[in-house]
Scaffold this active site. Structure first.
Site, short mmCIF file in Angstrom:
data_model
loop_
_atom_site.label_atom_id
_atom_site.label_comp_id
_atom_site.label_asym_id
_atom_site.label_seq_id
_atom_site.Cartn_x
_atom_site.Cartn_y
_atom_site.Cartn_z
N LYS A 1 0.86 -1.18 0.00
CA LYS A 1 0.00 0.00 0.00
C LYS A 1 0.90 1.23 0.00
CE LYS A 1 -4.33 1.23 2.25
NZ LYS A 1 -5.12 1.47 1.06
N1 PMP Z 1 -7.72 -2.30 -3.34
C1 PMP Z 1 -7.18 -1.08 -3.21
C2 PMP Z 1 -6.47 -0.49 -4.38
C3 PMP Z 1 -7.27 -0.39 -2.00
O1 PMP Z 1 -6.73 0.82 -1.87
C4 PMP Z 1 -7.95 -0.97 -0.91
C5 PMP Z 1 -8.08 -0.23 0.39
N2 PMP Z 1 -6.97 -0.48 1.22
C6 PMP Z 1 -8.51 -2.24 -1.09
C7 PMP Z 1 -8.36 -2.88 -2.31
C8 PMP Z 1 -9.22 -2.93 0.04
O2 PMP Z 1 -8.31 -3.26 1.05
P1 PMP Z 1 -8.74 -3.39 2.56
O3 PMP Z 1 -9.91 -4.31 2.58
O4 PMP Z 1 -7.55 -3.98 3.20
O5 PMP Z 1 -9.09 -2.04 3.06
#
Ligand code: PMP
Length: 291
Positions: free
Chosen positions: A155
């Protein structure tokens, strides 16, 4: 949006301090080149009245993996960061909140790896999402980045330029959000959420490789195991998606939210009768520690 005021407290490099009085280095490599890593976490006022962060270990472990993936030194302890996050929530009187930890680089105009990093944790109020209104989605003209060009499981701030371009394009065209395809033209994910679709009683979702395989996505798998909902990972074209009975996005911020349509195609199954609605309810119960 008011993220903070003169009284807001954040955690910054080991201290609880006023957000309005903190400084970051204008020569930080993070600001110039987008090399910082972050998390999006939520806390909830649970059924007992207590404030609970949802899956804090998973989020802080992913923060560590993200940092290590892009060679940002990471010398933080997960439990210490969780404790600090609860302090931030308490000092700001927050229960239903969005929590944003960021690990960033020092002054460094070169591309050389950093020998140190810094961290802050912010939090602001975010009402729990009700998920009543279904989303109108547009197939983006932007692809998700090539995993041979970026480490898509991390991320990293810079990746979100792609998300912002796609989301802004969709909104400028009157849609609620974008769906991005991968470099093979298979469906990938939203700018900040993962996608699932229902077809003939089975849930389908893009397999890891071209997506950020989210913590909410993993929670949906856990819910499906409990509820005996069959679930398959694969590679799917946009044409296959358009044949779906129902579709939803999921993510920490978005939680579980149903779709009305993609481009001109409206999904036939009423949301309330969909697998997504069952999962949405189970997810809300889980994060609120109900039942
Ligand atoms: N894909 C992307 C590109 C994201 O930014 C997120 C948010 N973090 C997610 C998927 C979903 O991830 P999470 O369930 O861990 O928030």
């Amino acid at each position: 949006m008011n993220y903070y005021n003169n009284d807001t407290i954040i955690y910054h490099n080991g201290k609880l301090v006023k957000a309005a009085e903190e400084k970051i280095d204008l020569y930080s490599q993070s600001l110039h080149y987008g090399l910082s890593v972050f998390e999006g976490v939520r806390s909830y006022k649970t059924a007992s009245g207590e404030t609970k962060i949802f899956k804090p270990v998973e989020h802080y472990e992913r923060l560590k993996i993200s940092a290590e993936t892009v060679n940002l030194p990471y010398n933080y302890n997960t439990q210490a960061l969780i404790d600090a996050t609860y302090e931030v929530l308490k000092l700001n009187n927050l229960q239903d909140a969005y929590i944003r930890p960021v690990v960033y680089a020092p002054a460094n105009m070169s591309f050389a790896p950093n020998t140190e990093s810094y961290i802050f944790i912010q939090a602001w109020e975010m009402a729990p999402f009700l998920g009543e209104k279904l989303l109108r989605i547009m197939t983006s003209s932007f692809q998700r980045p090539n995993p041979k060009a970026f480490k898509m499981h991390a991320k990293v701030a810079g990746h979100y330029v792609n998300s912002i371009l796609a989301s802004q394009e969709a909104k400028a065209k009157g849609f609620d959000e974008a769906l991005l395809l991968d470099i093979n033209d298979n469906i990938a994910e939203g700018p900040g959420s993962n996608i699932f679709f229902e077809k003939d009683g089975v849930l389908h979702t893009p397999k890891p490789g071209y997506i950020l395989s989210g913590i909410t996505r993993a929670t949906v798998f856990e819910i499906c195991t409990k509820l005996n909902i069959p679930i398959v990972e694969g590679a799917y074209t946009i044409e296959q998606l358009k044949q779906a009975d129902s579709v939803f996005f999921c993510g920490t911020a978005a939680e579980v939210i149903g779709w009305e349509s993609i481009d001109d195609t409206i999904f036939p199954k009423p949301w309330k009768e969909s697998l997504g609605a069952k999962i949405q309810e189970a997810y809300q119960n889980l994060v609120h520690e109900k039942n």
